[in-house]
Design a protein around this motif. Structure first.
Motif, PDB file in Angstrom:
ATOM      1  N   ASP A 267     -86.393  30.545 -58.581  1.00  0.00           N
ATOM      2  CA  ASP A 267     -86.374  31.344 -59.826  1.00  0.00           C
ATOM      3  C   ASP A 267     -86.307  32.854 -59.331  1.00  0.00           C
ATOM      4  O   ASP A 267     -87.792  32.978 -58.993  1.00  0.00           O
ATOM      5  N   PRO A 268     -85.768  33.910 -59.383  1.00  0.00           N
ATOM      6  CA  PRO A 268     -84.014  33.486 -59.924  1.00  0.00           C
ATOM      7  C   PRO A 268     -83.257  33.008 -58.719  1.00  0.00           C
ATOM      8  O   PRO A 268     -83.589  33.266 -57.482  1.00  0.00           O
ATOM      9  N   PRO A 269     -82.240  32.526 -58.970  1.00  0.00           N
ATOM     10  CA  PRO A 269     -81.586  31.897 -57.626  1.00  0.00           C
ATOM     11  C   PRO A 269     -80.940  33.060 -56.935  1.00  0.00           C
ATOM     12  O   PRO A 269     -80.588  33.807 -57.179  1.00  0.00           O
ATOM     13  N   ARG A 272     -77.736  35.714 -51.811  1.00  0.00           N
ATOM     14  CA  ARG A 272     -77.441  35.743 -50.616  1.00  0.00           C
ATOM     15  C   ARG A 272     -78.273  34.740 -49.556  1.00  0.00           C
ATOM     16  O   ARG A 272     -79.365  34.424 -50.111  1.00  0.00           O
ATOM     17  N   ASN A 273     -77.778  34.428 -48.470  1.00  0.00           N
ATOM     18  CA  ASN A 273     -78.433  33.537 -47.652  1.00  0.00           C
ATOM     19  C   ASN A 273     -79.827  34.129 -47.279  1.00  0.00           C
ATOM     20  O   ASN A 273     -80.708  33.354 -46.901  1.00  0.00           O
ATOM     21  N   ASP A 274     -79.815  35.410 -46.941  1.00  0.00           N
ATOM     22  CA  ASP A 274     -80.786  35.913 -46.340  1.00  0.00           C
ATOM     23  C   ASP A 274     -82.153  36.037 -47.338  1.00  0.00           C
ATOM     24  O   ASP A 274     -83.072  36.013 -46.989  1.00  0.00           O
ATOM     25  N   GLU A 275     -81.779  35.617 -48.563  1.00  0.00           N
ATOM     26  CA  GLU A 275     -82.951  35.780 -49.640  1.00  0.00           C
ATOM     27  C   GLU A 275     -83.778  34.565 -49.703  1.00  0.00           C
ATOM     28  O   GLU A 275     -84.506  34.184 -50.060  1.00  0.00           O
ATOM     29  N   ILE A 276     -83.141  33.505 -48.981  1.00  0.00           N
ATOM     30  CA  ILE A 276     -83.477  31.997 -49.057  1.00  0.00           C
ATOM     31  C   ILE A 276     -84.757  32.206 -47.867  1.00  0.00           C
ATOM     32  O   ILE A 276     -85.668  31.367 -48.285  1.00  0.00           O
ATOM     33  N   GLY A 277     -84.472  32.731 -47.122  1.00  0.00           N
ATOM     34  CA  GLY A 277     -85.496  32.816 -45.881  1.00  0.00           C
ATOM     35  C   GLY A 277     -84.894  31.504 -44.834  1.00  0.00           C
ATOM     36  O   GLY A 277     -84.413  30.669 -44.855  1.00  0.00           O
TER      37      GLY A 277
END
Length: 381
Positions: A267-269, A272-277
């Protein structure tokens, strides 16, 4: 190049890659030896299993025979796997150029793996050839000649000494051939000595020497020529292209699936994939091991065909005759295109379980060790 080597980040990646390849190869090499001997010793009416292979190697050369040729494969894999992952990274970087989310499609990863696998096969072929000969020699008992060294040297013809130094001709087979030809009219009074000077009569029977007699690199080059180090290259390119495509394609698919799984509940969704880690080294290792097993199963038929072709001793004078006579490859168009011999049609899946286990274990250890060492060295520096 000097500046790259002095760069601690680049040096850390080089050390991690070389060490992970060496560790992964060493831990899974006994499975590779079992797989190779099952493939080589298989026939249409004989099927070897891992227990029989282990007993055979143990009785001939002990458990150390399971690691015969390890150094050659390790050197070859450090070079070839570096080329495989390097070419894949270059191609995927080209695909990702200009994309906001740093995204690579599965089809793009598969295509990059096919090209990387073809290059890997060309680089690794000589090392794999020598490794295979040593593995087979470790499971075959070599009888000790009863004659003395001096008599053997005096009985060896110069042509044999040049093609295969130290080779001991089969005197029984030569005498049998001389007796069969003695009924024919001949101007040569010493038929036995004359036959020794013919390269195709090295063994006395007209057959090529056994693979145990041609296992050293210098012996392979002298008797079979430089081209023999790349024997079965067509089948090897097909094998490594299929392996590389399936490996990187399935690994990218699983990687994206793990990222989406990790993004659930954030949260928040993430946009980008870079924000997932990044994923943990354990997850990356598990996905790589599963992808390696899948790729090994898909390409195993080509691996069996290449292994059996590299185990055949083909002197260079016979290869020259085939080229001069424009010898046609047997089999249908697919077998001719990929280099599969039609006699191996029913043997292509022998040893598949050992190869799947070896590829899965090697990929798991390689990727896991690489990421752990890189994280440790970079954090330390």
């Amino acid at each position: 190049m000097e500046e790259l080597l002095k760069n601690p980040v680049f040096a850390s990646h080089v050390v991690a890659a070389s060490g992970s390849v060496a560790i992964g190869t060493a831990l899974s090499y006994h499975l590779d030896t079992i797989k190779t001997l099952i493939q080589v010793g298989a026939s249409s009416n004989k099927k070897l299993n891992a227990t029989q292979v282990l007993e055979r190697v143990k009785s001939v050369s002990g458990y150390a025979g399971l690691y015969s040729g390890l150094s050659w494969l390790t050197v070859g894999r450090i070079t070839s796997l570096g080329a495989r992952f390097g070419v894949h990274e270059i191609l995927t970087a080209y695909y990702k150029d200009g994309r906001i989310d740093n995204y690579v499609y599965v089809s793009e990863a598969l295509f990059a793996g096919i090209i990387a696998g073809a290059l890997e096969s060309c680089l690794n072929s000589p090392f794999e050839m020598i490794k295979l000969r040593k593995q087979v020699a470790a499971a075959i008992h070599i009888p000790v000649p009863s004659s003395s060294i001096s008599s053997v040297k005096s009985a060896t013809a110069p042509i044999i000494s040049r093609l295969l130094p130290g080779f001991i001709p089969d005197k029984v087979a030569l005498d049998r051939t001389v007796n069969l030809l003695s009924v024919l009219s001949s101007k040569n009074h010493n038929l036995g000595e004359a036959l020794k000077n013919c390269p195709w009569m090295m063994t006395g029977s007209g057959k090529p020497p056994d693979v145990t007699d041609v296992k050293r690199p210098q012996d392979i080059v002298r008797l079979e020529g430089w081209r023999s180090l790349w024997r079965g290259l067509r089948t090897g390119i097909a094998r490594d292209s299929v392996f590389g495509g399936i490996f990187f394609g399935s690994w990218q698919f699983l990687h994206l699936a793990m990222l989406n799984w990790k993004a659930v509940g954030m949260d928040p969704p993430p946009e980008r994939n870079d924000e997932i880690g990044p994923l943990s080294p354990l997850v990356l290792s598990l996905t790589a091991g599963f992808s390696g097993s899948m790729a090994a199963a898909a390409s195993h038929g080509f691996d069996t065909s290449r292994t059996r072709s590299q185990c055949i001793v083909l002197p260079k004078y016979l290869a020259m005759e085939r080229r001069l006579l424009k010898w046609t490859r047997p089999g249908n168009w697919f077998e001719r295109f990929t280099g599969i011999h039609p006699a191996d049609r029913n043997l292509l899946f022998r040893g598949i379980s050992a190869r799947m286990a070896r590829s899965g274990l090697s990929s798991f250890v390689l990727v896991g060790t690489y990421f752990m060492v890189v994280d440790h060295l970079i954090a330390k520096s």
